[in-house]
Structures are given as C-alpha cells and as structure tokens.
Design an enzyme around this catalytic site. Structure first.
Site, PDB file in Angstrom:
ATOM      1  N   HIS A   1       0.854  -1.194   0.000  1.00 52.68           N
ATOM      2  CA  HIS A   1       0.000   0.000   0.000  1.00 52.68           C
ATOM      3  C   HIS A   1       0.888   1.241   0.000  1.00 52.68           C
ATOM      4  O   HIS A   1       0.932   2.002   0.948  1.00 52.68           O
ATOM      5  CB  HIS A   1      -0.950  -0.009   1.192  1.00 52.68           C
ATOM      6  CG  HIS A   1      -2.278  -0.605   0.854  1.00 52.68           C
ATOM      7  ND1 HIS A   1      -3.146  -0.011  -0.047  1.00 52.68           N
ATOM      8  CD2 HIS A   1      -2.877  -1.753   1.248  1.00 52.68           C
ATOM      9  CE1 HIS A   1      -4.226  -0.758  -0.175  1.00 52.68           C
ATOM     10  NE2 HIS A   1      -4.093  -1.829   0.590  1.00 52.68           N
TER      11      HIS A   1
ATOM     12  N   HIS B   1      13.091   0.287 -23.577  1.00 49.90           N
ATOM     13  CA  HIS B   1      13.544  -1.097 -23.732  1.00 49.90           C
ATOM     14  C   HIS B   1      14.064  -1.343 -25.133  1.00 49.90           C
ATOM     15  O   HIS B   1      13.419  -0.989 -26.113  1.00 49.90           O
ATOM     16  CB  HIS B   1      12.381  -2.069 -23.493  1.00 49.90           C
ATOM     17  CG  HIS B   1      12.023  -2.187 -22.056  1.00 49.90           C
ATOM     18  ND1 HIS B   1      12.820  -2.811 -21.144  1.00 49.90           N
ATOM     19  CD2 HIS B   1      10.960  -1.729 -21.362  1.00 49.90           C
ATOM     20  CE1 HIS B   1      12.265  -2.748 -19.951  1.00 49.90           C
ATOM     21  NE2 HIS B   1      11.131  -2.083 -20.064  1.00 49.90           N
TER      22      HIS B   1
ATOM     23  N   TYR C   1      -8.735   9.630 -18.140  1.00 48.67           N
ATOM     24  CA  TYR C   1      -9.745  10.452 -17.467  1.00 48.67           C
ATOM     25  C   TYR C   1      -9.383  11.941 -17.476  1.00 48.67           C
ATOM     26  O   TYR C   1      -8.266  12.314 -17.831  1.00 48.67           O
ATOM     27  CB  TYR C   1     -10.002   9.938 -16.049  1.00 48.67           C
ATOM     28  CG  TYR C   1      -8.779   9.662 -15.217  1.00 48.67           C
ATOM     29  CD1 TYR C   1      -8.095  10.696 -14.587  1.00 48.67           C
ATOM     30  CD2 TYR C   1      -8.304   8.370 -15.060  1.00 48.67           C
ATOM     31  CE1 TYR C   1      -6.983  10.435 -13.814  1.00 48.67           C
ATOM     32  CE2 TYR C   1      -7.188   8.103 -14.287  1.00 48.67           C
ATOM     33  CZ  TYR C   1      -6.536   9.137 -13.665  1.00 48.67           C
ATOM     34  OH  TYR C   1      -5.437   8.885 -12.908  1.00 48.67           O
TER      35      TYR C   1
ATOM     36  N   ASP D   1      -4.702   2.167   1.939  1.00 51.78           N
ATOM     37  CA  ASP D   1      -5.092   1.505   3.191  1.00 51.78           C
ATOM     38  C   ASP D   1      -5.621   2.525   4.201  1.00 51.78           C
ATOM     39  O   ASP D   1      -6.612   2.274   4.903  1.00 51.78           O
ATOM     40  CB  ASP D   1      -3.911   0.721   3.784  1.00 51.78           C
ATOM     41  CG  ASP D   1      -2.641   1.573   3.914  1.00 51.78           C
ATOM     42  OD1 ASP D   1      -2.536   2.605   3.222  1.00 51.78           O
ATOM     43  OD2 ASP D   1      -1.757   1.201   4.710  1.00 51.78           O
TER      44      ASP D   1
ATOM     45  N   GLU E   1       0.383   7.589  11.732  1.00 53.60           N
ATOM     46  CA  GLU E   1      -1.009   7.161  11.998  1.00 53.60           C
ATOM     47  C   GLU E   1      -1.776   8.139  12.885  1.00 53.60           C
ATOM     48  O   GLU E   1      -3.006   8.062  12.969  1.00 53.60           O
ATOM     49  CB  GLU E   1      -1.004   5.756  12.614  1.00 53.60           C
ATOM     50  CG  GLU E   1      -0.549   4.704  11.620  1.00 53.60           C
ATOM     51  CD  GLU E   1      -0.409   3.329  12.254  1.00 53.60           C
ATOM     52  OE1 GLU E   1      -0.057   3.254  13.444  1.00 53.60           O
ATOM     53  OE2 GLU E   1      -0.648   2.335  11.551  1.00 53.60           O
TER      54      GLU E   1
END
Ligand SMILES: [Zn+2]
Ligand SMILES: [Zn+2]
Length: 394
Positions: A100, A243, A300, A105, A373
C-alpha cells in the site's frame, strides 16, 4: 461544528487497527476481494446497508439520516501497488511485491472511521451518506471510478455532492491541502515503437539504429515542453520506460519508449499529443528509423473542485482543532476521482503525513512510504463533518 476530537477518540484505536490489517494484506487493482469483503463486513456491523460487486470489487454503503437533506458521497480507493515494501513495521505487507505505497489503506480506514462516527450519530443527521469504496484507482484510464459510475453508484439515490480524501507524503502532518477549480492534471499515456534495421555493433552505418533514434526522441520530447507548448500552461512530458536490445555487439531492430503527459486543459492536451507524435515520428525518420505512436484510450479528465463547495469545505476543515488547511498549488499527479466530479459537484483534498521524527519522509509510491497514523483520526473527522454539513438541506 458537528464533530470534534472527543467524538473520534473512542474509534481511533479501531481506525489504526483496520489500517494495519489492510496494510498487511494489500491487493492489486481489481483484485481487492479480501479488502472489499472486509469493508462490507465492517459497514454491516455498523448497521449500514451495503451493495457489493459495484464496478468489480467496489462496495457502496448507504446511511440514512433521520431528516430530509442531500445525498453526500464519500469515496475511498482500496487498491495497492506492485512495489516491494522497504519499511520495517510489525504490519509489513505479507504479499511479496505488493504494498500500500499510495496510502489507500489509510483511505479505507479513515472512511470506515467516518462511518463509525456518522452511524453513531445517525439520529442527528440530515440527508444520506453514500460510502463509495472504489477498486483500482491505480489502473489509469481503466480505473474503478468509471465502472462504479456505470454500475449506478452515483444514482438511486442520486448523489448531490461527492468528496474524496488522499493521504500525501508531500505535505506536513495534520495539514489539509486543496484548491478551488482545477486541482490535479489529466494524464495521457503514450507508447512509441521505433523500428530501425539491426546489424553489427561495429558497423552502425549499415544499420538504422533504433537505440540512437530513441535517445534523440527522449531528448527532443523535452522541446515540446520548452518550445512548443505555451509556457503559461502547466505541462509535463516524461519518458519513464525504455527497452531495447539483447547483446553488447548487436544493434537491434526495435526500441520501445513509454511515458506520460500531464495537462490541465483540453487545448493543451490535444496539442501535446499532436506534438509528441510529430517529434517522435520526424526525429526517428531523420535517423532512418520509423516511429509508431499510440496513446492509451479512455484516459480520465482533469480533477476540478467546485469553487463554491470547496470554499465551504475549507471553512469546515479550518474548524478541526489541531490541523491546518492550506490552499495548495496544482498537482501534476492525476486521479480518477475526476470522473465522480463530472457527475456531481464536490472536492478532492489531501491530508499531509510528513513527520521526520517518525521517519515519515518519503512520498507516495515510494517503497519506503510511511504514514504517521496520528493523522488518521483527523481524516475521519474531516469526512464525517463534511458529510454532516453538506447533508443539511440547502
Ligand atoms: Zn497512487
Ligand atoms: Zn492514490
């Protein structure tokens, strides 16, 4: 204001627990089976009726207030990224190569936190709150917003206002950032196939070297930015993928370039695509190669915040104690939340999580992205207050 820190305190541990669980079991775009089942269970436990499999793995919850009012939709995206986590936390991803890293999350946990506050206070609510848990935001033009809308997520009841929150590693912790009008760019993805003629590395004049042509194209494309697009228009073109070749003395037949364009208005967008194509084709031709340029379909639009709604959101956010709200610059990043904003007025906003003391210093998409958090409760509070205020009959 409706809800303050005292209203969220009892849910904070649960919000963090949810976030850690989802962080430990990340799922890629359109594979969010476990995450969406988990979300549906949590909503049902709050006595919020749920529709599942909306636009793939999407989940829609609908909370009815006790009075008439507006339908306010709050959106959280649920998918993770193909990144190997480089952060040592006890809840580190258990799925190798999936992380995440964009913080979705935290979006799921913050929106479930808002659902906890709002469902507890449903007797004080006007209108209805629609919880949109979206799959596959990271899937570019094939992102989950469109299939959810096609599946009726913005109808029945029709959504009057829509809001989205994104955690960001580019703003300080507890800082809300948004702006009225255009906020995030429109993305376009290109693929340039350069076809030359291979041969021996010792005799390049006998070949049409696609690697050399590709290198010239990469450099020349920056001339689109500096010499072809109006300097007053925000614009980015980046080649992010190159590439070619197999061995040190073989000039190959082909080279492949992939990249992205970011713009903020329709005119610049179409000009940019035209110029990128022209530069790739003409520069390749100058070195005896041929370029084929393709743009991915269905990309979008620009994310545009409704100016009046945004002003009201700013005044709501400014009342959340312990946080700061700033008007941010344009973000060259892009969001398929823009599709929801085409269906209803609303706003997209950021919540900062930079906190050097906790090692939260890396940006979204980094393998070392780490979230403070402590900010999650403020995110939940902001969503709950926005739903409450915009739900009132206008
Ligand atoms: Zn992302
Ligand atoms: Zn994201």
């Amino acid at each position: 204001m409706a809800f303050g820190l005292s209203d969220i305190r009892e849910f904070e541990d649960e919000i963090i627990k949810i976030r850690r669980y989802i962080h430990a079991y990340p799922e890629l775009s359109y594979k969010e089976y476990n995450t969406s089942a988990f979300v549906a269970r949590k909503l049902r436990a709050l006595r919020i009726p749920v529709k599942t499999r909306v636009g793939g793995t999407g989940v829609v919850g609908l909370l009815k207030g006790c009075r008439r009012g507006n339908v306010v939709a709050l959106r959280a995206d649920m998918d993770a990224l193909p990144v190997s986590e480089n952060v040592d936390v006890p809840f580190k991803s258990v799925h190798p190569g999936v992380m995440h890293a964009c913080g979705h999350d935290t979006h799921v946990s913050m929106l479930l936190g808002a659902a906890m506050v709002l469902s507890k206070h449903r007797d004080e609510l006007a209108g209805q709150v629609k919880f949109l848990f979206q799959p596959a935001e990271e899937a570019g033009g094939k992102g989950g917003a469109k299939p959810m809308i096609d599946d009726g997520a913005m109808r029945d009841p029709k959504v009057d206002y829509v809001f989205g929150l994104h955690i960001t590693g580019t703003e300080a912790r507890k800082v809300f950032a948004l702006r009225p009008g255009p906020m995030m760019a429109a993305p376009d993805t290109f693929r340039i196939k350069i076809m030359g003629k291979g041969g021996h590395g010792s005799a390049p004049h006998e070949t049409a070297d696609p690697i050399f042509a590709a290198c010239q194209v990469v450099v020349a494309l920056q001339g689109v930015t500096s010499r072809m697009i109006d300097q007053r228009e925000p614009f980015v073109v980046s080649v992010c993928n190159m590439h070619s070749g197999t061995k040190d003395n073989i000039i190959p037949d082909e080279a492949l370039l992939e990249g992205t364009i970011r713009t903020f208005n329709k005119r610049t967008r179409s000009q940019a695509k035209k110029y990128v194509k022209r530069v790739a084709e003409d520069v390749s031709r100058a070195f005896k190669a041929r370029a084929e340029v393709e743009f991915k379909p269905d990309e979008y639009p620009v994310t545009v915040n409704d100016p009046i709604v945004t002003k009201k959101v700013i005044s709501i956010l400014r009342k959340i104690r312990g946080t700061r709200t700033i008007e941010c610059k344009l973000y060259m990043g892009a969001e398929d939340f823009s599709r929801f904003l085409q269906r209803a007025p609303g706003a997209f906003y950021f919540l900062g999580t930079i906190n050097p003391a906790k090692g939260c210093v890396n940006t979204n998409h980094s393998s070392e992205f780490k979230v403070d958090e402590d900010v999650l409760k403020y995110g939940s509070l902001s969503l709950a207050n926005i739903a409450y205020e915009f739900g009132k009959p206008s």
